[in-house]
Design a protein around this motif. Structure first.
Motif, short mmCIF file in Angstrom:
data_model
loop_
_atom_site.label_atom_id
_atom_site.label_comp_id
_atom_site.label_asym_id
_atom_site.label_seq_id
_atom_site.Cartn_x
_atom_site.Cartn_y
_atom_site.Cartn_z
N ARG A 1 0.82 -1.21 0.00
CA ARG A 1 0.00 0.00 0.00
C ARG A 1 0.86 1.26 0.00
O ARG A 1 0.57 2.22 -0.72
N PHE A 2 1.89 1.25 0.82
CA PHE A 2 2.70 2.47 0.94
C PHE A 2 3.52 2.73 -0.32
O PHE A 2 3.60 3.89 -0.76
N THR A 3 4.12 1.71 -0.89
CA THR A 3 4.99 1.92 -2.05
C THR A 3 4.20 2.05 -3.34
O THR A 3 4.28 3.07 -4.03
N ILE A 4 3.43 1.01 -3.69
CA ILE A 4 2.69 1.00 -4.96
C ILE A 4 1.42 1.84 -4.88
O ILE A 4 1.06 2.53 -5.84
N GLY A 5 0.75 1.80 -3.75
CA GLY A 5 -0.51 2.52 -3.63
C GLY A 5 -0.38 3.98 -3.31
O GLY A 5 -1.31 4.76 -3.59
#
Length: 369
Positions: free
Chosen positions: A189-193
């Motif tokens: 979630r943090f990186t891609i989202g």
């Protein structure tokens, strides 16, 4: 190596949910009252954009549909809050509500990126990549975003989302501490989202502003509208989604004992509450795309509010000692002694008349001193 807690630690993590009872209930009710009509209004204008074969309308319509789906789950969340955070429905409803919550966050982020990229291609490369700005391409990208988030959301349906606290109440979609399966999902979630879309938004934002500033053929009004659109998309992104992902990363990296959970609980949930405001902020994007949407918003909200405000000001300023507030005020020219400008009162403002008129016999308007 991933650190895990013992079962005793899980049972002993008792969290106060008072922030839900007061702040969350008020915000959810406000978001429902404002978000439902504003998003239905936005859906109507998105349909108008589609009739005009505007690919931007595809992204805006999908954004609105995502907001409406999440708004449909808010009554269940409100019932959960009013029952002192005790979920009394079936577990699949808890899973569905949690899925709609996270679906709204990441689908909204995805379509905000699409809007920014579309404006980037339209402004910076107006004669190139025309195939990427077609209706077919917009529908294809929209389908990919939905399928991607639905696939990620299936993870929630594979895990148990109801748990018992020390008061034997059913807690929905909250794990304190985090479950082992949540760590890789949170990093995703943090990186891609979050970080990847933030990079896209930032680059598009800077390139569009630079191109608009250098453009000699673009009308000033169009430049202002483009700046407002790209600025509002990145503002919605930063205000609604950045705090949540920062605290999500902090929890994922540092959550190791119950005292840390208790200390960060309110801050984490406040950041989660900000994501809900996205449902109210998104409809504002239509005001920078459609002239009819701006006029409709003005007629529905701004003009009635201005009338009420003027009425309140008139009542507050009127008194028996000053009965002239409801009559015409005449300014005279000290040089020639005849009236030059007649100022109308608040009553004329309420009737949408101008604040000045040329009196009979006067040939020019002079400024008041």
């Amino acid at each position: 190596m991933m650190f895990t807690m013992s079962e005793a630690d899980v049972i002993n993590c008792t969290i106060s949910h008072e922030i839900h009872q007061y702040l969350f209930s008020c915000v959810y009710i406000l978001v429902l009252l404002v978000g439902v009509p504003s998003n239905l209004y936005s859906l109507y204008h998105a349909a108008l954009q589609l009739k005009q074969k505007n690919e931007l309308g595809v992204y805006l319509m999908n954004l609105t549909v995502s907001d409406l789906l999440y708004l449909a789950s808010l009554p269940l969340w409100l019932q959960y809050i009013f029952q002192d955070d005790d979920w009394r429905h079936r577990e699949w409803l808890c899973q569905l509500c949690g899925f709609l919550l996270y679906e709204n966050i990441y689908i909204s982020i995805g379509f905000l990126c699409c809007i920014s990229l579309d404006r980037y291609l339209a402004v910076v490369h107006p004669l190139r990549f025309t195939s990427l700005r077609s209706m077919n391409a917009a529908w294809l990208v929209s389908g990919i975003i939905w399928l991607k988030e639905i696939a990620v959301g299936v993870v929630f349906f594979r895990h148990k989302e109801l748990s018992k606290d020390r008061k034997n109440q059913s807690v929905c979609f909250e794990h304190y501490p985090m479950q082992p399966w949540e760590y890789p999902v949170n990093y995703y979630r943090f990186t891609i989202g979050f970080m990847f879309p933030l990079a896209i938004l930032s680059i598009s934002y800077l390139c569009v502003l630079r191109a608009v500033g250098r453009s000699a053929g673009t009308q000033p009004v169009q430049k202002i509208r483009i700046r407002q659109l790209v600025s509002s998309t990145i503002l919605i992104f930063l205000v609604c989604f950045s705090p949540y992902h920062v605290f999500l990363l902090v929890r994922t990296l540092l959550e190791r004992d119950c005292s840390f959970i208790a200390g960060i609980f309110n801050y984490y949930h406040l950041s989660l509450l900000l994501t809900t405001l996205n449902c109210v902020a998104d409809p504002a994007l239509y005001c920078f795309v459609s002239e009819s949407a701006r006029r409709g918003l003005y007629r529905a909200i701004i003009r009635p509010f201005a009338r009420v405000l003027c009425c309140c000001c008139r009542r507050g300023n009127s008194s028996p000692a000053n009965p002239a507030t409801d009559s015409h005020e005449v300014a005279t020219d000290e040089n020639n002694g005849h009236p030059t400008v007649t100022l109308l009162t608040h009553t004329s403002m309420l009737n949408n008349k101008p604040c000045y008129q040329r009196p009979q016999g006067s040939t020019s308007l002079t400024s008041l001193t």
